[in-house]
Design an enzyme around this catalytic site. Structure first.
Site, short mmCIF file in Angstrom:
data_model
loop_
_atom_site.label_atom_id
_atom_site.label_comp_id
_atom_site.label_asym_id
_atom_site.label_seq_id
_atom_site.Cartn_x
_atom_site.Cartn_y
_atom_site.Cartn_z
N SER A 7 5.52 2.57 2.44
CA SER A 7 4.29 3.33 2.63
C SER A 7 4.03 4.20 1.41
O SER A 7 4.97 4.64 0.72
CB SER A 7 4.38 4.21 3.87
N TYR A 29 8.31 11.36 8.02
CA TYR A 29 8.00 9.95 7.82
C TYR A 29 8.06 9.61 6.33
O TYR A 29 8.65 8.60 5.93
CB TYR A 29 6.61 9.65 8.38
#
Length: 245
Positions: free
Chosen positions: A138, A151
């Site tokens: 990501s 995250y």
């Protein structure tokens, strides 16, 4: 990639990737936690032209099952030349700030389980001196932001691991492809208001396979995120820490 193991096969991006691989006539070994959803993905892949479809329901946070899983995939398809690792969770940043258990879940799922799986797979691919490992990371891993730093930390750690793995396996003709999507319109982001930067799972899947075909190192999907993250990473920390991002 003709014989492909897909880990986290029921995620939106993985499903879109499976559809594209099936249309190419690839043989697929699909792994996911939800039996019903996994069966649906497998049946859909078969109808779209996959040469062979095998599936296994498994919680990929069960590290003790990883070696047997890899062995089973190799046996079922008569070898592997590709892997797509799409297993992961977004988590809840607010909950993670309150609870180590919530933080651990994100780190365990996004980083530690990926490392465990990739260690087993890398050893097999290194021995056969061929293959492509594609891992969905990501853009959040490029810089820590207060809105999702747990995250982001899990993905940032994964990115560094993949860099080292890529360096190690280059001499063995094994490609390690890091795919960095930006915002993707999936059930995992259903609670987030959408804007023009959100991409569809299908667009990310096309970018993923293009990167795999080209044996790229790191790719941003869509490509505009390379520029966005370049700008974000260039902001001095003295300024960045005062921003609400």
């Amino acid at each position: 990639m003709k014989k492909v193991l897909v880990l986290g096969a029921t995620s939106a991006i993985a499903q879109a990737t499976v559809r594209l691989l099936a249309a190419r006539g690839a043989s697929l070994y699909l792994v996911g936690r939800n039996v019903e959803n996994l069966d649906a993905v497998a049946k859909d892949a078969a109808t779209r032209g996959a040469a062979k479809v095998e599936s296994k329901a498994l919680d990929l946070n069960d590290f003790s099952a990883h070696e047997a899983l890899v062995d089973g995939a190799f046996q079922a398809l008569g070898g592997l030349d590709g892997v797509v690792l799409a297993h992961g969770v977004l988590g809840d940043q607010a909950e993670a700030q309150r609870s180590w258990a919530a933080t651990e879940t994100v780190l365990r799922t996004n980083f530690l389980s990926a490392v465990s799986l990739l260690t087993a797979l890398a050893n097999r691919f290194e021995a056969q001196k061929a293959g492509t490992l594609v891992v969905i990371s990501s853009v959040a891993g490029d810089r820590g932001r207060q809105s999702n730093y747990v995250y982001g930390a899990s993905k940032g750690a994964l990115n560094v691991f993949l860099q080292g793995l890529r360096n190690r396996l280059a001499k063995s003709n094994v490609a390690v492809v890091t795919v960095k999507p930006g915002f993707v319109d999936t059930p995992m982001t259903a609670h987030i208001p959408k804007n023009k930067l959100f991409a569809s799972p299908e667009k990310v899947a096309r970018g993923l396979l293009s990167a795999a075909d080209g044996r790229k190192n790191e790719v941003y999907v869509p490509g505009i995120w390379a520029l966005i993250m370049l700008i974000i990473k260039s902001i001095p920390e003295s300024v960045f820490k005062k921003l609400k991002l």
